[in-house]
Scaffold this motif. Structure first.
Motif: not given
Length: 225
Positions: A63-75
């Motif tokens: 996840l530390r390599l994943l850029t451009g994240v705008e939305v996180i859904v904890l489901g």
């Protein structure tokens, strides 16, 4: 392309949210033991058993390599269907780890990425946190802890601006097979799901409103579905 990350995307509710995000044009990455049935690219699913420390550590590195994240859904979430007289320490710790601790670690990893400067964070839980439901002690405690944890994020000075939404759905009795595999928690404790289209439509409507809403820096809201 805008990216979204979701846990629990293979679940009864999560699969609908996953499909919704894709239709909204997001490049969606799922996290969990199994990918959602509509996932066509295995590279966009991070396989992880939240009870395994080594797998969670690997996930955090990815996840530390994943850029451009705008939305996180904890489901993602499990329920032991226990009360004050029936819960055990082992089950309590497992539910707390899956429902709360690992989700906070996921947020920790994604907010450490410099190219994720603004995040809209969604927590999906049940209205057992605001209504009295029998045998919901362990689940309620774990989800309350997660809600308080993400609320506290809005006070953090980590150069990541956030909007936090906690969506509390009606108690729909979603079957959670993993907890039935544990000792002292037989499958007979799992209720049938009462999930319906009305609940889904209300949930998606709230997602649409939140995603279309202008940036509201470091805000926190609890929304009853």
């Amino acid at each position: 392309m805008r990216r979204a990350v979701i846990t629990g995307a293979s679940g009864v509710i999560g699969q609908h949210v996953y499909t919704f995000l894709k239709k909204q044009g997001f490049d969606v990455y799922s996290i969990g033991r199994t990918p959602p049935t509509t996932c066509s690219n295995s590279e966009k699913h991070f396989t992880c058993n939240f009870t395994k420390v080594s797998e969670v550590e690997k996930l955090k590195r990815q996840l530390r390599l994943l850029t451009g994240v705008e939305v996180i859904v904890l489901g993602a979430g499990i329920d032991s269907y226990q009360n004050i007289h029936s819960f055990s320490e082992i089950i309590f710790e497992k539910v707390m780890r899956i429902n709360c601790m690992v989700h906070l670690e996921i947020i920790q990893a994604l907010t450490s990425v410099k190219n994720n400067p603004y995040l809209k964070l969604f927590v999906l839980s049940s209205d057992v946190l605001s209504n009295l439901v029998p045998d919901s002690l362990v689940y309620a405690v774990s989800k309350a802890a997660l809600e308080e944890g993400v609320r506290n994020l809005c006070t953090e000075n980590d150069n990541v601006l956030k909007e936090v939404y906690c969506f509390r759905l009606p108690y729909i009795g979603v079957p959670m097979s993993e907890i039935a595999e544990m000792k002292n928690s037989p499958a007979s404790l799992e209720p049938e799901s009462n999930f319906n289209a009305n609940v889904l439509n209300k949930l998606i409507f709230q997602f649409e409103r939140a995603l279309e809403k202008p940036k509201d820096l470091n805000s926190f809201a609890i929304i009853e579905i």
